[in-house]
Design a protein around this motif. Sequence first.
Motif, mmCIF file in Angstrom:
data_model
loop_
_atom_site.group_PDB
_atom_site.id
_atom_site.type_symbol
_atom_site.label_atom_id
_atom_site.label_comp_id
_atom_site.label_asym_id
_atom_site.label_seq_id
_atom_site.Cartn_x
_atom_site.Cartn_y
_atom_site.Cartn_z
ATOM 1 N N GLY A 153 0.869 84.194 -6.503
ATOM 2 C CA GLY A 153 1.142 82.915 -5.864
ATOM 3 C C GLY A 153 0.054 81.886 -6.153
ATOM 4 O O GLY A 153 0.346 80.723 -6.427
ATOM 5 N N ARG A 154 -1.194 82.324 -6.106
ATOM 6 C CA ARG A 154 -2.308 81.402 -6.363
ATOM 7 C C ARG A 154 -2.288 80.881 -7.798
ATOM 8 O O ARG A 154 -2.658 79.738 -8.058
ATOM 9 N N SER A 192 3.272 74.740 -10.621
ATOM 10 C CA SER A 192 4.709 74.614 -10.371
ATOM 11 C C SER A 192 5.038 73.235 -9.832
ATOM 12 O O SER A 192 4.153 72.436 -9.564
ATOM 13 N N GLY A 193 6.339 72.972 -9.661
ATOM 14 C CA GLY A 193 6.765 71.690 -9.096
ATOM 15 C C GLY A 193 7.577 70.859 -10.067
ATOM 16 O O GLY A 193 8.064 69.787 -9.724
ATOM 17 N N GLU A 250 8.553 82.077 -3.846
ATOM 18 C CA GLU A 250 7.393 82.495 -4.636
ATOM 19 C C GLU A 250 7.815 82.835 -6.071
ATOM 20 O O GLU A 250 7.141 82.451 -7.032
ATOM 21 N N LEU A 291 10.729 84.705 1.917
ATOM 22 C CA LEU A 291 9.391 84.408 1.408
ATOM 23 C C LEU A 291 9.267 84.708 -0.074
ATOM 24 O O LEU A 291 8.594 83.989 -0.811
ATOM 25 N N ARG A 309 -0.145 87.715 -3.510
ATOM 26 C CA ARG A 309 -0.951 86.527 -3.216
ATOM 27 C C ARG A 309 -1.614 85.996 -4.486
ATOM 28 O O ARG A 309 -1.682 84.792 -4.719
ATOM 29 N N ARG A 336 8.574 79.671 -7.972
ATOM 30 C CA ARG A 336 7.366 78.972 -8.449
ATOM 31 C C ARG A 336 6.775 79.656 -9.668
ATOM 32 O O ARG A 336 6.266 79.006 -10.567
ATOM 33 N N PHE A 340 1.229 78.455 -7.972
ATOM 34 C CA PHE A 340 1.415 77.263 -7.147
ATOM 35 C C PHE A 340 0.958 75.959 -7.815
ATOM 36 O O PHE A 340 1.736 75.007 -7.930
#
Lengths: 322, 322
Positions: free
Chosen positions: A45-46, A52-53, A138, A134, A42, A141, A49
């Motif tokens: 991921g935080r 990213s993109g 992740e 999942l 987690r 990203r 996120f």
Amino acid sequence: VTGKGLSGRPSPGALFGAATRGDRRALGRLVSMIERGGEAARAVGRLSFPRSGQAFTLGITGAPGAGKSTLTDGLVGVLRATGLMAGVLAVDPSSPFSGGAILGDRVRMQSHALDSGVFIRSMATRGHIGGLALAVPEALRLLDAVGFEQLLVETVGVGQVELDVAGATDTTVVVVTPGWGDSVQANKAGLMEIADVFVVNKADRPGAGAARRDLEAMLDLSNLEGWRPPVIEAVAEDGQGVAEVWDAVMAHRDRLAGPALQERRRHRLERELDRIILRRIDERVGDRRGQPAYVAVVEEMASRRVDPYEAADRLLEVAAGG
Amino acid sequence: VTGKGLSGRPSPGALFGAATRGDRRALGRLVSMIERGGEAARAVGRLSFPRSGQAFTLGITGAPGAGKSTLTDGLVGVLRATGLMAGVLAVDPSSPFSGGAILGDRVRMQSHALDSGVFIRSMATRGHIGGLALAVPEALRLLDAVGFEQLLVETVGVGQVELDVAGATDTTVVVVTPGWGDSVQANKAGLMEIADVFVVNKADRPGAGAARRDLEAMLDLSNLEGWRPPVIEAVAEDGQGVAEVWDAVMAHRDRLAGPALQERRRHRLERELDRIILRRIDERVGDRRGQPAYVAVVEEMASRRVDPYEAADRLLEVAAGG
């Protein structure tokens, strides 16, 4: 890597900083955290996120032995010539029976092992529901956030897990070989749904033309909206057709650019969200085991008084009431 | 079949009665209802459940081409010699790439096509989560309830879906072939978990002894409790070893008999219950799409303000509050 936590091990934040500065070992450890799940995942991921993109993501899927690794290897070569940083995830959601194949293929990818602009990593299933579905987005990203501009995800087969993984990329290449059509009868529609580009690999073997015509005929019958997946013959082992595959991928990417890509990515986030919700609820169901209401209803099932569907309804009523 | 509903089509109850009296066409229609799911499937389940629990169920799994259908065919022959009624479900949860294999193999099973004591049926995935994992135990209970005493379930591969399906039987046979070990490296443990009996099929080919020793060595290293899976060499095509496989299956069944079998079946019902609960909640999550809270949180994800895990937590709070 500095910034160790109380445990003496580097924190996700410290590893993330190091990975951003090009530390590949730190990056590998972050991917491992994602694979393991839980709080550290987690935290990764935080961090990833919001950063990213930007990256373009490409999925490459097909049956075992279709030559996906070789093709992936070739595509990495083509895109590295453009100077872009490439991240590769090799994903094997499949059974023990094919478990070794992808590991063996990894050896080939070693041609890029000394290239600091390439990061290659295998990811394996952890067995729990939607584990890979999942972990893969992740991990993508993460690679995106630390600066990889082109991400390739190679998966074996196109079962449900593979479809989920393939759905995690902007563009999907489906690799088949001559003769593939002989053993595939009912479910070709599944391929049509995910393929943006078809590759008939090992096209120097007999039947390549027939395989190509077969795919084109399927496409003729499909209800295509806008983009028609090109069918490209290749002999990835000799590098033949690899540049054409890359061109087709870029053509699809350009076609996607703008609102269509945003829509596709938004849809992908929705599916990921649904999957996470499902996982969370699955954990809650797991927690429920051993509790009195659960034990009682299992007892009633075992004595054939209540069937599993009625039992589920009862437990869900209890849960909704609590 | 009499007792038609308002639609003019026979009701599940009428079909069930006919199937109990030996009407195979009615039985086939009931299996189709189970495959399609929904209310009719529930009605079939309600009829079957209280009447089931007697049949012995055997799973047969392994890689494509290992000769599972031929072995299944042979086992049906052996058990038919005892006069027992045999039901066979051939399940293919796999990808479009292998979709045709099991259909082709069905042809072989035709050797029992004229035997009224044998019912053979293929089941295919419907694509939704746990579709087959839910439909297979339901179909087994139906066959059990209408009088089949020995049920065989043949599945391709041992991925997650196959493990779920294999978990739906009392005894599981895993079929491998000479040379199988060469392509399997990391995940052999997955086989150890599900196998009650190992068969090295096509044992007239080179490498059969090595495959057998390989399995025995794995078993030596495994933490076995009580039952050690026997490893049997067979040439199913010639009938060699088939009787030995059946004897091993019966030995395992006898070993299981009593409390161990009850415990195994209870555990299986629990897993089925969990799966149904998950499916129900999945449907609710699906219903949630398009609602204002969902749309709002997707918007926040798309603009990278909220990551999918945080978004899931928010929606679950809303759901718990409502």
